[in-house]
Design an enzyme around this catalytic site. Structure first.
Site, PDB file in Angstrom:
ATOM      1  N   SER A  92      11.762  -3.847  -2.122  1.00 45.18           N
ATOM      2  CA  SER A  92      11.989  -4.769  -3.211  1.00 45.18           C
ATOM      3  C   SER A  92      13.300  -5.539  -3.131  1.00 45.18           C
ATOM      4  CB  SER A  92      11.942  -4.019  -4.542  1.00 45.18           C
ATOM      5  OG  SER A  92      13.024  -3.094  -4.621  1.00 45.18           O
ATOM      6  N   SER A  99      12.863   0.371  -0.319  1.00 45.27           N
ATOM      7  CA  SER A  99      13.184  -0.995  -0.754  1.00 45.27           C
ATOM      8  C   SER A  99      14.433  -1.617  -0.144  1.00 45.27           C
ATOM      9  CB  SER A  99      13.302  -1.048  -2.279  1.00 45.27           C
ATOM     10  OG  SER A  99      12.030  -0.976  -2.872  1.00 45.27           O
ATOM     11  N   LYS A 133      21.777  -7.219  -5.290  1.00 46.13           N
ATOM     12  CA  LYS A 133      20.441  -7.293  -5.893  1.00 46.13           C
ATOM     13  C   LYS A 133      20.605  -7.360  -7.413  1.00 46.13           C
ATOM     14  CE  LYS A 133      16.239  -4.346  -5.639  1.00 46.13           C
ATOM     15  NZ  LYS A 133      15.722  -3.099  -5.031  1.00 46.13           N
TER      16      LYS A 133
END
Lengths: 67, 478
Positions: free
Chosen positions: B155, B179, B80
């Protein structure tokens, strides 16, 4: 509270928080944020009195309990 | 051999170690696939092809010399874009961060570099790991490989999408209110939020300081445990990092769950909130599988879900605002609307409310600890609802907190999302398996037994994989 008084209060709150620019550009977003931020927290679980329990110091080692 | 796109970490690693698969070949195949497929899914913000090929060549040379470093050696992964990688920007998917360049690797990236893993690229996220899929940022949001018009979860959306699309076998995400587990749920993959302090947060851009966790994301449980083993452990640069030795999560992974005691937190999705019937059907069927495998199952009660949500969101808003205060004051227009609306409430939370939320957190942790007496793990839903349309802002806002994941950010205890099948319209369903602090070996063991018996994970069988669309398809909402 009248609409004017409400918007005056919001303006004061926003300016105190340094969010004058955000209020000018995104008045609805700041209004919703103030409502959400100021909303009271829900009730604590039964049998728990926050007045009798000091704010905890966050310590990750405490999470090892029960292992 | 399995198609390289769907090769799992464990299988690929064994082939690499045996000299039957070149890490360079594996890496190049995935880079080619990213180029061909990802324009339709936007999983990646940056593809690190040169770095990846250099790392793959190094791994190949080392393994040929008999210098095998471990099960991540020569294995491709993605991170990420909130993890620092030396010399690369950490954009956090935000205009605010344009021009940034990391000076050091995050602890987890360094660990994987030392393990000989191959970084394919950095994946899309919800801006600063909060808000939602935004269309008012410099990069488009990641799309769900099972249906690109539906929310991929977040997320860590790009990591989830990249795994489900067969672009990488492993990825890193972060989890403050779910997330890692939300994209795992929405994309039909496996994602764990380990115990707070088990994996270092150093070099990861924070969303909140007391709720953030780093979590491995993979397509199956064994791969997840392998990635976890590679990144867990003490880091002197992270004051929240535990000194506790890392448990071996692979040793008993496949030893079954006969006799394990599992609680079901049913009231979260039957009384406290209205859940989608497909999600409930999925978890009920999964509980039947756990029973058939020999687990002893009973229901347990905790405080109502909205109280957990209130606690998490008050801490979340306050701590996130403290991090972003200056930019929200001086350049609020540079944040996506969804991010701004998530963070601004923190400006108005009185100190007394934040302290009460921390007190509440202590009470809820104690309650959870008591509920876990006599239990080895609990299960509950992950998402209450199915993923909404990605461009339906009202639905994104309405459904954002309709979930049971943030409970385990409040407790800081381990929780994993595993797929439980599909809805009538072909979207993945999921449940969470959670436990006490540092119960990762037990959580993985239950997850492994369930997924193996139910056959719900994406694997080499095309029937388990999403049907990807052509990259040439015009994007509806961009």
């Amino acid at each position: 509270m009248s609409d004017n008084a409400g918007s005056d209060r919001l303006r004061v709150l926003a300016e105190q928080a340094g969010l004058g620019r955000a209020l000018e550009k995104f008045p609805d977003g700041v209004k919703a944020a103030a409502e959400r931020g100021l909303r009271p927290l829900g009730d604590h679980p039964k049998g728990y009195d926050p007045v009798a329990h000091p704010a905890p110091v966050f310590d990750p080692t405490l999470f090892e309990r029960g292992t | 051999m399995t198609d390289l796109a769907w090769l799992a970490v464990a299988e690929g690693s064994a082939l690499v170690r045996a000299g039957k698969l070149s890490p360079v070949e594996w890496t190049q195949a995935l880079l080619d696939r990213v180029a061909a497929v990802d324009p339709a899914y936007n999983s990646f913000l940056a593809v690190t092809a040169d770095l990846a090929l250099a790392q793959a060549k190094q791994a190949e040379a080392e393994i040929a010399k008999g210098e095998w470093r471990g099960p991540m050696h020569g294995v491709p992964y993605a991170a990420k874009d909130i993890f620092d990688v030396e010399g690369l920007p950490t954009t956090c998917h935000s205009k605010i961060r344009i021009g940034h360049r990391a000076r050091f690797d995050a602890f987890t990236i360094r660990r994987l570099r030392e393990a000989g893993a191959v970084l394919i690229g950095k994946t899309a996220l919800h801006e600063f790991a909060t808000g939602g899929p935004a269309f008012d940022l410099p990069w488009p949001p990641a799309r769900n490989p099972w249906n690109r018009d539906r929310h991929p979860g977040g997320s860590s959306s790009g990591s989830g999408a990249a795994l489900a699309a067969g672009l990488v076998p492993a990825a890193l995400g972060t989890d403050t209110g779910g997330s890692v587990r939300n994209p795992a749920t929405c994309c039909g993959i496996v994602g764990i939020k380990p115990t707070y302090g088990a994996v270092s947060l150093a070099g990861v851009f924070p969303l909140t300081h007391s709720l953030d966790h780093v979590g491995p994301m993979t397509r199956n449980v064994e791969d997840n445990a392998i990635l976890y083993q590679a990144i867990a452990g003490h880091d002197p640069d992270d004051p929240t990092s535990t000194w506790r030795p890392v448990d071996d999560c692979l040793k008993d992974l496949k030893s079954g769950i006969k006799g394990l005691r599992i609680g079901v937190i049913e009231h979260f999705y039957t009384e406290d909130a209205k859940a989608d019937p497909d999600q409930v059907r999925g978890i009920n069927a999964a509980i039947d599988v756990l029973r058939r495998l020999g687990a002893r199952v009973r229901t347990v009660r905790l405080s109502p879900l909205p109280l957990w949500t209130d606690c998490n969101r008050t801490i979340h808003a306050s701590e996130a605002y403290a991090i972003h205060e200056r930019d929200l004051q001086s350049r609020p227009e540079d944040f996506a609307m969804l991010t701004r609306n998530r963070m601004l409430p923190g400006a108005f939370v009185p100190a007394s409310k934040y302290i009460k939320a921390q007190q509440l957190r202590a009470a809820l942790c104690r309650e959870f600890d008591e509920a876990m007496q006599g239990l080895d793990a609990v299960v509950t839903l992950s998402s209450l609802l199915m993923p909404c349309a990605i461009d339906d802002t009202a639905a994104v806002l309405r459904t954002y907190d309709q979930q049971c994941r943030l409970v385990f950010n409040v407790t800081g205890t381990a929780a994993i999302s595993v797929p439980t099948g599909f809805s009538a319209d072909g979207m993945p369903l999921a449940m969470q398996i959670a436990g006490r602090s540092f119960s990762e070996p037990t959580i993985y063991r239950i997850a492994q037994a369930y997924c193996e018996a139910a056959g719900t994970c994406i694997g080499s069988d095309p029937k388990t994989q999403p049907k990807l669309i052509s990259a040439a398809r015009p994007a509806a909402a961009e």
